[in-house]
Design a protein around this motif. Structure first.
Motif, mmCIF file in Angstrom:
data_model
loop_
_atom_site.group_PDB
_atom_site.id
_atom_site.type_symbol
_atom_site.label_atom_id
_atom_site.label_comp_id
_atom_site.label_asym_id
_atom_site.label_seq_id
_atom_site.Cartn_x
_atom_site.Cartn_y
_atom_site.Cartn_z
ATOM 1 N N TYR A 1 0.825 -1.203 0.000
ATOM 2 C CA TYR A 1 0.000 0.000 0.000
ATOM 3 C C TYR A 1 0.863 1.257 0.000
ATOM 4 N N TYR B 1 0.410 5.744 -0.556
ATOM 5 C CA TYR B 1 -0.576 6.820 -0.454
ATOM 6 C C TYR B 1 0.050 8.149 -0.866
ATOM 7 N N LEU C 1 2.046 1.729 3.968
ATOM 8 C CA LEU C 1 1.445 1.022 5.092
ATOM 9 C C LEU C 1 2.407 -0.088 5.497
ATOM 10 N N THR D 1 4.020 -3.962 11.754
ATOM 11 C CA THR D 1 4.896 -4.354 12.853
ATOM 12 C C THR D 1 4.107 -5.341 13.698
ATOM 13 N N VAL E 1 1.246 -7.356 14.577
ATOM 14 C CA VAL E 1 -0.157 -7.297 14.139
ATOM 15 C C VAL E 1 -0.607 -5.869 13.882
ATOM 16 N N ASN E 2 0.308 -4.940 14.020
ATOM 17 C CA ASN E 2 -0.054 -3.532 13.888
ATOM 18 C C ASN E 2 0.266 -2.996 12.499
ATOM 19 N N TYR E 3 -0.697 -2.320 11.913
ATOM 20 C CA TYR E 3 -0.473 -1.628 10.646
ATOM 21 C C TYR E 3 -0.326 -0.137 10.948
ATOM 22 N N GLU E 4 0.716 0.454 10.411
ATOM 23 C CA GLU E 4 0.959 1.870 10.647
ATOM 24 C C GLU E 4 1.439 2.510 9.366
ATOM 25 N N GLN E 5 1.178 3.791 9.265
ATOM 26 C CA GLN E 5 1.669 4.523 8.101
ATOM 27 C C GLN E 5 3.014 5.159 8.419
ATOM 28 N N TYR E 6 3.894 5.090 7.430
ATOM 29 C CA TYR E 6 5.197 5.739 7.509
ATOM 30 C C TYR E 6 5.307 6.668 6.303
ATOM 31 N N PHE E 7 5.879 7.828 6.584
ATOM 32 C CA PHE E 7 5.813 8.904 5.605
ATOM 33 C C PHE E 7 7.174 9.228 4.997
ATOM 34 N N GLY E 8 7.116 9.713 3.769
ATOM 35 C CA GLY E 8 8.282 10.290 3.146
ATOM 36 C C GLY E 8 8.528 11.688 3.676
#
Lengths: 117, 114
Positions: free
Chosen positions: B31, B33, B94, B97, B99-106
């Motif tokens: 994913y 975005y 997306l 980690t 069971v956790n889904y987190e967004q990481y940004f540029g």
């Protein structure tokens, strides 16, 4: 779509003191995740802390802790012993745990935190 | 930092010109975005991708198109830039980690349309 509201556009805190940033959200779901992101002047978005709605215990990461009130749909961030490096824009975010919407995040409008020396 | 880069980091362009922003990731995330950040609005989703050639619209997609021909690259195009598209643009992935889904940004791209 879910809505996330941060009603404090800007706040100030004295160095070494404690400050609380507010966030409320609107959802009909029972299970979800909440996040606080920090954006310093460098613009880089940094994940500060996450809370899983099915966990009653409030999340803590060093000087950062949350007050999660599920019934009130409130998710505030407390910063203890504020440091100059905490000065940033803080965003609250929501993510569904639903299998079809788990990939969608909803962000609040942000709170700018100023730290006074 | 999840290996996300954006290019260019800054761009000034004139109204009516086409602009393409590039997001590149090195960790094979499915994913990706594109968001725009404006004062008082926080982050608003423009488009996202859930795989190669699979994209969908976000809440502010008018005037933007995207493409993803490779897993690692997600392109955002303004076909004919307008002053209202002056903003800071963030790419995100997306990540998972446990069971956790987190967004990481540029790092973001500041675009100014004159």
């Amino acid at each position: 779509a879910q809505t996330v509201t941060q009603s404090q556009p800007e706040m100030s805190v004295q160095e070494a003191e404690t400050v609380t940033l507010s966030c409320t959200y609107d959802t009909s779901e029972s299970d979800y995740y909440l996040f606080w992101y920090k954006q310093p002047p460098s613009r880089q978005m940094i994940l500060v802390i996450r809370q899983e709605a099915y966990k009653q215990q409030n999340a803590t990461e060093n000087r950062f802790s949350v007050n999660f009130q599920k019934a009130a749909k409130s998710f505030s961030l407390k910063i203890s012993d504020s440091q100059l490096g905490d000065a940033a824009m803080y965003f609250c975010a929501y993510r569904s745990s639903d299998q079809y919407n788990f990939n969608k995040f909803y962000f609040g409008s942000g709170t700018k935190l100023n730290v006074k020396p | 930092d999840a290996g996300i880069t954006q290019s260019p980091r800054h761009k000034v362009t004139e109204t009516g010109t086409p602009v393409t922003l590039r997001c590149h990731q090195t960790e094979n995330h499915r994913y990706m975005y594109w968001y725009r950040q404006d004062p008082g609005h926080g982050l608003r989703l423009i488009h996202y991708s859930y795989g190669v050639k699979d994209t969908d619209k976000g809440e502010v997609s008018d005037g933007y198109s995207v493409s993803r021909s490779k897993t690692e690259d997600f392109l955002l195009t303004l076909e004919s830039a307008t002053s209202s598209q002056t903003s800071v643009y963030f790419c995100a992935i997306l990540g998972r980690t446990g069971v956790n889904y987190e967004q990481y940004f540029g790092p973001g791209t500041r675009l100014t349309v004159t």
